[in-house]
Write an enzyme that holds these catalytic residues in place. Structure first.
Site, PDB file in Angstrom:
ATOM      1  N   CYS A 170     -44.716 -50.388 -70.942  1.00  0.00           N
ATOM      2  CA  CYS A 170     -44.692 -51.736 -70.359  1.00  0.00           C
ATOM      3  C   CYS A 170     -44.431 -51.731 -68.858  1.00  0.00           C
ATOM      4  O   CYS A 170     -44.653 -52.741 -68.200  1.00  0.00           O
ATOM      5  CB  CYS A 170     -43.649 -52.595 -71.043  1.00  0.00           C
ATOM      6  SG  CYS A 170     -43.909 -52.716 -72.808  1.00  0.00           S
ATOM      7  N   HIS A 196     -41.317 -58.541 -66.742  1.00  0.00           N
ATOM      8  CA  HIS A 196     -42.034 -58.163 -67.957  1.00  0.00           C
ATOM      9  C   HIS A 196     -41.683 -59.172 -69.057  1.00  0.00           C
ATOM     10  O   HIS A 196     -40.523 -59.499 -69.273  1.00  0.00           O
ATOM     11  CB  HIS A 196     -41.628 -56.748 -68.367  1.00  0.00           C
ATOM     12  CG  HIS A 196     -42.176 -56.329 -69.684  1.00  0.00           C
ATOM     13  ND1 HIS A 196     -43.473 -56.579 -70.066  1.00  0.00           N
ATOM     14  CD2 HIS A 196     -41.593 -55.667 -70.726  1.00  0.00           C
ATOM     15  CE1 HIS A 196     -43.667 -56.093 -71.279  1.00  0.00           C
ATOM     16  NE2 HIS A 196     -42.545 -55.543 -71.708  1.00  0.00           N
ATOM     17  N   ASN A 238     -45.387 -59.959 -76.144  1.00  0.00           N
ATOM     18  CA  ASN A 238     -45.264 -58.811 -75.243  1.00  0.00           C
ATOM     19  C   ASN A 238     -46.607 -58.078 -75.226  1.00  0.00           C
ATOM     20  O   ASN A 238     -46.990 -57.457 -76.211  1.00  0.00           O
ATOM     21  CB  ASN A 238     -44.132 -57.905 -75.755  1.00  0.00           C
ATOM     22  CG  ASN A 238     -43.961 -56.643 -74.934  1.00  0.00           C
ATOM     23  OD1 ASN A 238     -44.780 -56.317 -74.082  1.00  0.00           O
ATOM     24  ND2 ASN A 238     -42.889 -55.927 -75.209  1.00  0.00           N
TER      25      ASN A 238
HETATM   26  N1  ACO Z   1     -37.772 -62.153 -88.811  1.00  0.00           N
HETATM   27  C1  ACO Z   1     -36.595 -62.350 -89.426  1.00  0.00           C
HETATM   28  N2  ACO Z   1     -35.592 -61.470 -89.330  1.00  0.00           N
HETATM   29  C2  ACO Z   1     -35.767 -60.377 -88.615  1.00  0.00           C
HETATM   30  C3  ACO Z   1     -36.987 -60.118 -87.950  1.00  0.00           C
HETATM   31  C4  ACO Z   1     -38.017 -61.061 -88.077  1.00  0.00           C
HETATM   32  N3  ACO Z   1     -39.213 -60.892 -87.470  1.00  0.00           N
HETATM   33  N4  ACO Z   1     -36.880 -58.941 -87.304  1.00  0.00           N
HETATM   34  C5  ACO Z   1     -35.653 -58.476 -87.528  1.00  0.00           C
HETATM   35  N5  ACO Z   1     -34.983 -59.336 -88.325  1.00  0.00           N
HETATM   36  C6  ACO Z   1     -33.628 -59.185 -88.822  1.00  0.00           C
HETATM   37  C7  ACO Z   1     -33.239 -57.738 -88.940  1.00  0.00           C
HETATM   38  O1  ACO Z   1     -33.592 -57.209 -90.168  1.00  0.00           O
HETATM   39  C8  ACO Z   1     -31.746 -57.808 -88.759  1.00  0.00           C
HETATM   40  O2  ACO Z   1     -31.157 -58.180 -89.968  1.00  0.00           O
HETATM   41  P1  ACO Z   1     -29.780 -57.520 -90.450  1.00  0.00           P
HETATM   42  O3  ACO Z   1     -28.782 -57.903 -89.409  1.00  0.00           O
HETATM   43  O4  ACO Z   1     -29.581 -58.134 -91.794  1.00  0.00           O
HETATM   44  O5  ACO Z   1     -30.045 -56.054 -90.483  1.00  0.00           O
HETATM   45  C9  ACO Z   1     -31.602 -58.939 -87.779  1.00  0.00           C
HETATM   46  O6  ACO Z   1     -32.754 -59.763 -87.898  1.00  0.00           O
HETATM   47  C10 ACO Z   1     -31.609 -58.428 -86.359  1.00  0.00           C
HETATM   48  O7  ACO Z   1     -30.765 -59.229 -85.707  1.00  0.00           O
HETATM   49  P2  ACO Z   1     -30.377 -58.838 -84.253  1.00  0.00           P
HETATM   50  O8  ACO Z   1     -30.382 -57.374 -84.059  1.00  0.00           O
HETATM   51  O9  ACO Z   1     -29.150 -59.584 -83.876  1.00  0.00           O
HETATM   52  O10 ACO Z   1     -31.611 -59.398 -83.468  1.00  0.00           O
HETATM   53  P3  ACO Z   1     -31.692 -59.434 -81.937  1.00  0.00           P
HETATM   54  O11 ACO Z   1     -31.089 -60.682 -81.444  1.00  0.00           O
HETATM   55  O12 ACO Z   1     -31.265 -58.126 -81.352  1.00  0.00           O
HETATM   56  O13 ACO Z   1     -33.254 -59.549 -81.710  1.00  0.00           O
HETATM   57  C11 ACO Z   1     -35.086 -58.227 -80.980  1.00  0.00           C
HETATM   58  C12 ACO Z   1     -34.087 -58.482 -82.096  1.00  0.00           C
HETATM   59  C13 ACO Z   1     -35.849 -59.504 -80.697  1.00  0.00           C
HETATM   60  C14 ACO Z   1     -36.026 -57.128 -81.387  1.00  0.00           C
HETATM   61  C15 ACO Z   1     -34.292 -57.813 -79.705  1.00  0.00           C
HETATM   62  O14 ACO Z   1     -33.417 -56.780 -80.014  1.00  0.00           O
HETATM   63  C16 ACO Z   1     -35.166 -57.388 -78.574  1.00  0.00           C
HETATM   64  O15 ACO Z   1     -35.891 -58.181 -77.999  1.00  0.00           O
HETATM   65  N6  ACO Z   1     -35.096 -56.118 -78.168  1.00  0.00           N
HETATM   66  C17 ACO Z   1     -35.907 -55.606 -77.087  1.00  0.00           C
HETATM   67  C18 ACO Z   1     -37.266 -55.286 -77.616  1.00  0.00           C
HETATM   68  C19 ACO Z   1     -38.262 -55.047 -76.524  1.00  0.00           C
HETATM   69  O16 ACO Z   1     -38.202 -55.618 -75.460  1.00  0.00           O
HETATM   70  N7  ACO Z   1     -39.214 -54.192 -76.843  1.00  0.00           N
HETATM   71  C20 ACO Z   1     -40.324 -53.961 -76.002  1.00  0.00           C
HETATM   72  C21 ACO Z   1     -40.090 -52.928 -74.983  1.00  0.00           C
HETATM   73  S1  ACO Z   1     -41.405 -52.798 -73.910  1.00  0.00           S
HETATM   74  C22 ACO Z   1     -42.538 -51.607 -74.388  1.00  0.00           C
HETATM   75  O17 ACO Z   1     -42.594 -50.547 -73.792  1.00  0.00           O
HETATM   76  C23 ACO Z   1     -43.455 -51.873 -75.548  1.00  0.00           C
END
Ligand code: ACO
Length: 311
Positions: free
Chosen positions: A112, A236, A266
């Site tokens: 990214c 980003h 994204n």
């Molecule tokens: N729908 C419903 N529930 C979900 C989903 C979904 N799509 N995805 C995950 N969950 C659940 C998980 O199973 C977990 O449940 P659990 O607590 O029972 O295990 C819970 O939701 C996760 O909750 P959190 O970890 O508190 O979620 P968070 O607020 O951290 O959000 C997210 C998760 C959106 C992925 C966040 O961590 C994030 O944005 N991280 C950065 C990701 C990113 O930017 N990636 C791209 C990088 S760039 C590149 O190079 C591609």
């Protein structure tokens, strides 16, 4: 000699995949996706549309805005982690399609942050006087490597392409400062495994929410400005909460933050140049504005620039 952006372009595939559509594929909800990420829908390329096709559309748009013809280009840089194939590169395919008969061409792989790596590479070639016009494209078709059974990742990503033409600009304008970085020790948190994206969301979130604000402040200070002088921040587009952290660290109002993560999700290397191109076309960016572009990605990688806008 100063290097600046003299034209921008973008392209998003027609097919829209909404959060409601995803509710039918995996155990998720529109409410969860919107509140955790800010994403409402994303675009998905068709089977006969590959990364080079997305890149080509964005490139044509940017060349037109710059008023530059393919044959005037000296270099084409394509940032992508989803090339059509490993070789020929996407950049070589574009060299041919754009009639860029005098251009060198190479792909850059920095996930990214790839577009930032491209911009900053182009700046060096232009400022040494080696090259005049460089086309930089961020293009990804992440839907090719998305695991559509994994709700942790499949809701986050979309396909698209954005482009910028860089060339010499007047002394007080152009890229004023930059920062690039990498931390391979964090590579395990975001990786392609068996042709699918594997991600430790919480670890990536922690990294991003620290790095994007920090890099934004660094480039503004290196350019000799105060944080609140920033007219427009283009981060980003991965997650609205990470983008908001960068805005708050600069202490600038909400209307100075570029947001399109709601429409596209994204789009990896494409996200910053799509947001930049839309901002130019919507009149959000004007001559002599101080603009900060900042990105992070798998690798881990990051990059930022402060730009005084205009030719
Ligand atoms: N729908 C419903 N529930 C979900 C989903 C979904 N799509 N995805 C995950 N969950 C659940 C998980 O199973 C977990 O449940 P659990 O607590 O029972 O295990 C819970 O939701 C996760 O909750 P959190 O970890 O508190 O979620 P968070 O607020 O951290 O959000 C997210 C998760 C959106 C992925 C966040 O961590 C994030 O944005 N991280 C950065 C990701 C990113 O930017 N990636 C791209 C990088 S760039 C590149 O190079 C591609």
């Amino acid at each position: 000699m100063k290097a600046g952006i003299i034209g921008t372009g973008h392209y998003a595939p027609e097919k829209v995949l909404t959060n409601a559509d995803l509710e039918k594929i995996v155990d998720t909800s529109d409410e969860w996706i919107r509140t955790r990420t800010g994403i409402e829908e994303r675009r998905i390329a068709s089977d006969n549309e590959d990364t080079s096709d997305l890149a080509y559309m964005a490139a044509c748009n940017a060349l037109e805005e710059a008023g530059i013809k393919g044959e005037e280009l000296d270099l084409i840089l394509v940032a992508t982690v989803t090339p059509d194939q490993s070789f020929p590169t996407v950049s070589c395919k574009l060299q041919d399609r754009l009639g860029a008969t005098h251009a060198a061409a190479m792909d850059i792989s920095a996930a990214c942050a790839g577009f930032m790596y491209g911009l900053i590479t182009a700046k060096q070639f232009i400022e040494t006087g080696a090259y005049k016009y460089v086309l930089i494209i961020g293009a990804d078709k992440l839907s090719k490597i998305t695991d559509w059974t994994d709700r942790n990742t499949c809701v986050l990503f979309g396909d698209g392409a954005g482009a910028a033409v860089m060339g010499p600009v007047s002394e007080e304008r152009g890229i004023l400062s930059f920062e690039l970085g990498s931390d391979g020790s964090g590579g395990k948190h975001l990786a392609e495994e068996n042709n699918h994206i594997e991600m430790n969301g919480r670890e990536v979130f922690k990294f991003a929410v620290r790095q994007m604000p920090e890099s934004s402040v660094h480039v503004v200070e290196k350019a000799g400005y105060a944080k609140e002088d920033v007219d427009y921040l283009i981060p980003h587009q991965a997650n609205i909460r990470i983008m908001e952290a960068a805005r708050q660290r600069l202490g600038i109002p909400e209307d100075r933050l570029a947001v399109n993560v709601n429409k596209y999700g994204n789009t990896s290397a494409a996200s910053i140049p799509i947001a930049l191109s839309e901002s130019v076309k919507n009149g959000k960016i004007n001559d002599d504005n101080l603009i900060v572009l900042v990105g992070f990605g798998g690798g881990l990688t990051w990059g930022a620039v402060a730009i005084k806008w205009g030719r």
